[in-house]
Design an enzyme around this catalytic site. Structure first.
Site, mmCIF file in Angstrom:
data_model
loop_
_atom_site.group_PDB
_atom_site.id
_atom_site.type_symbol
_atom_site.label_atom_id
_atom_site.label_comp_id
_atom_site.label_asym_id
_atom_site.label_seq_id
_atom_site.Cartn_x
_atom_site.Cartn_y
_atom_site.Cartn_z
ATOM 1 N N SER A 141 0.860 -1.190 0.000
ATOM 2 C CA SER A 141 0.000 0.000 0.000
ATOM 3 C C SER A 141 0.893 1.235 0.000
ATOM 4 C CB SER A 141 -0.849 -0.005 1.277
ATOM 5 O OG SER A 141 -1.468 1.245 1.478
ATOM 6 N N TYR A 154 -2.129 -1.225 10.471
ATOM 7 C CA TYR A 154 -2.090 -1.332 8.997
ATOM 8 C C TYR A 154 -0.760 -0.803 8.455
ATOM 9 C CZ TYR A 154 -3.947 -1.020 4.195
ATOM 10 O OH TYR A 154 -4.168 -1.163 2.835
HETATM 11 P P1 NAD Z 1 -11.476 -6.125 -0.060
HETATM 12 O O1 NAD Z 1 -12.076 -6.094 1.299
HETATM 13 O O2 NAD Z 1 -12.348 -5.938 -1.254
HETATM 14 O O3 NAD Z 1 -10.677 -7.487 -0.250
HETATM 15 C C1 NAD Z 1 -9.994 -8.111 0.803
HETATM 16 C C2 NAD Z 1 -9.970 -9.593 0.505
HETATM 17 O O4 NAD Z 1 -9.303 -10.253 1.584
HETATM 18 C C3 NAD Z 1 -11.377 -10.191 0.423
HETATM 19 O O5 NAD Z 1 -11.420 -11.138 -0.613
HETATM 20 C C4 NAD Z 1 -11.540 -10.857 1.768
HETATM 21 O O6 NAD Z 1 -12.434 -11.961 1.733
HETATM 22 C C5 NAD Z 1 -10.115 -11.314 2.025
HETATM 23 N N1 NAD Z 1 -9.835 -11.609 3.421
HETATM 24 C C6 NAD Z 1 -10.032 -10.828 4.519
HETATM 25 N N2 NAD Z 1 -9.690 -11.512 5.627
HETATM 26 C C7 NAD Z 1 -9.261 -12.725 5.221
HETATM 27 C C8 NAD Z 1 -8.803 -13.887 5.910
HETATM 28 N N3 NAD Z 1 -8.718 -13.936 7.244
HETATM 29 N N4 NAD Z 1 -8.472 -14.972 5.184
HETATM 30 C C9 NAD Z 1 -8.590 -14.966 3.819
HETATM 31 N N5 NAD Z 1 -9.023 -13.898 3.130
HETATM 32 C C10 NAD Z 1 -9.357 -12.801 3.822
HETATM 33 O O7 NAD Z 1 -10.316 -5.046 -0.030
HETATM 34 P P2 NAD Z 1 -9.292 -4.550 -1.170
HETATM 35 O O8 NAD Z 1 -9.403 -3.093 -1.157
HETATM 36 O O9 NAD Z 1 -9.452 -5.281 -2.441
HETATM 37 O O10 NAD Z 1 -7.885 -4.939 -0.504
HETATM 38 C C11 NAD Z 1 -7.022 -5.948 -0.987
HETATM 39 C C12 NAD Z 1 -5.586 -5.638 -0.596
HETATM 40 O O11 NAD Z 1 -5.198 -4.410 -1.189
HETATM 41 C C13 NAD Z 1 -5.381 -5.480 0.913
HETATM 42 O O12 NAD Z 1 -4.141 -6.070 1.280
HETATM 43 C C14 NAD Z 1 -5.353 -3.981 1.091
HETATM 44 O O13 NAD Z 1 -4.608 -3.602 2.215
HETATM 45 C C15 NAD Z 1 -4.662 -3.561 -0.204
HETATM 46 N N6 NAD Z 1 -4.885 -2.158 -0.560
HETATM 47 C C16 NAD Z 1 -6.141 -1.687 -0.852
HETATM 48 C C17 NAD Z 1 -6.303 -0.349 -1.192
HETATM 49 C C18 NAD Z 1 -7.646 0.251 -1.555
HETATM 50 O O14 NAD Z 1 -7.769 1.475 -1.652
HETATM 51 N N7 NAD Z 1 -8.677 -0.548 -1.787
HETATM 52 C C19 NAD Z 1 -5.185 0.504 -1.221
HETATM 53 C C20 NAD Z 1 -3.947 -0.016 -0.903
HETATM 54 C C21 NAD Z 1 -3.793 -1.351 -0.590
#
Ligand code: NAD
Length: 259
Positions: A141, A154
């Site tokens: 991130s 985080y």
């Molecule tokens: P999201 O909530 O849509 O996806 C998260 C995924 O992780 C989901 O599929 C969920 O089921 C899974 N998950 C959560 N807990 C879990 C567990 N205990 N075991 C297995 N799976 C689990 O969120 P996202 O925004 O797509 O985030 C995905 C990644 O991207 C994360 O690591 C997040 O930190 C990173 N990220 C997101 C953003 C953003 O703006 N959306 C920005 C930077 C980084």
């Protein structure tokens, strides 16, 4: 030629799902994952498989449990015969001042956002060494490079995963295995989309203003990144063109960390 295999953790939603689609479109067989085991999870695997004409399986594994992280990799290797690409994507968020941060939330964020990648990487490397090639891609991130208040767990986990990325890269550098991170800024996932109405209410602003002035305050382009753009970056890092890119991170953050 047998198809290459990719495992994407936390991939029934958002960036993980986008990455699974992008890898499947590039011809990989894919194992998708989350901690649930619903009919909709398996239907999603079928949908991706049919859309891209590759094999896709859904494997339930809770990324907060080290044994389940390792079992995910072994199951994928059993089904497909190899694990060529590992995308460590599963992640959760919780926001609170550090002196009020619930210990169980801290532990869960460190376990899911950081320690899971240690376990899946440790389990995947023997398979990659055996096939003489591998790609580990950690979804970090902008918070792996910058801090924001109230996100102590985080930010710590995301800084930590960049350290893990560099260390793994050095350990396997001569084995044709690369390890890199992607540092997204704000990406318009369903999770982020769902926050917009609350933010509009809290700030008494319309959608465009709240997105621009509150959510994308630090993102210089004032535009969200998209899951497709992150997926395309995953596919690039998995490709032969990226063979000499290792131990580093690619920011897809609309200029956030340039300031
Ligand atoms: P999201 O909530 O849509 O996806 C998260 C995924 O992780 C989901 O599929 C969920 O089921 C899974 N998950 C959560 N807990 C879990 C567990 N205990 N075991 C297995 N799976 C689990 O969120 P996202 O925004 O797509 O985030 C995905 C990644 O991207 C994360 O690591 C997040 O930190 C990173 N990220 C997101 C953003 C953003 O703006 N959306 C920005 C930077 C980084």
């Amino acid at each position: 030629m047998t198809k290459k295999t990719a495992v994407v953790t936390g991939s029934n939603s958002g960036i993980g799902l986008g990455s699974a689609h992008a890898l499947a479109a590039a011809g990989y067989n894919v194992a998708i994952n989350s901690f649930t085991d619903g009919a909709e999870d398996h239907a999603l695997a079928k949908e991706i498989a049919e859309k891209h004409e590759v094999d896709v399986v859904y494997i339930k594994a809770d990324m907060s449990n080290g044994g389940e992280c390792r079992a995910l990799i072994e199951k994928a290797a059993d089904i497909f015969g190899s694990v060529d690409v590992l995308v460590n994507n599963a992640g959760i968020q919780f926001v609170a001042p550090v002196d009020e941060f619930p210990v169980e939330k801290w532990d869960a964020i460190i376990a899911i956002n950081l320690t899971s990648a240690f376990h899946t990487t440790a389990a995947a490397l023997p398979h990659m060494k055996k096939s003489g090639r591998g790609r580990i891609i950690n979804i970090a991130s902008a918070h792996g490079l910058r801090a924001s208040p109230f996100k102590s767990a985080y930010v710590s986990a995301k800084h930590g995963i960049l350290g893990l990325t560099k260390t793994v890269a050095l350990e396997v550098a001569e084995k044709h295995i690369t390890c890199n991170a992607i540092c997204p800024g704000y990406v318009l996932t369903p999770l982020v989309e769902a926050q917009i109405p609350d933010q509009m209410k809290a700030h008494n602003m319309d959608r465009d203003t709240v997105v621009r002035e509150v959510m994308l305050d630090k993102q210089a382009t004032k535009e969200f990144a998209t899951v497709d753009q992150i997926g395309a970056t995953v596919v690039f890092l998995a490709s032969d063109a990226a063979a000499q890119i290792t131990g580093t991170s690619i920011s897809v953050d609309g200029g956030w960390t340039a300031a």
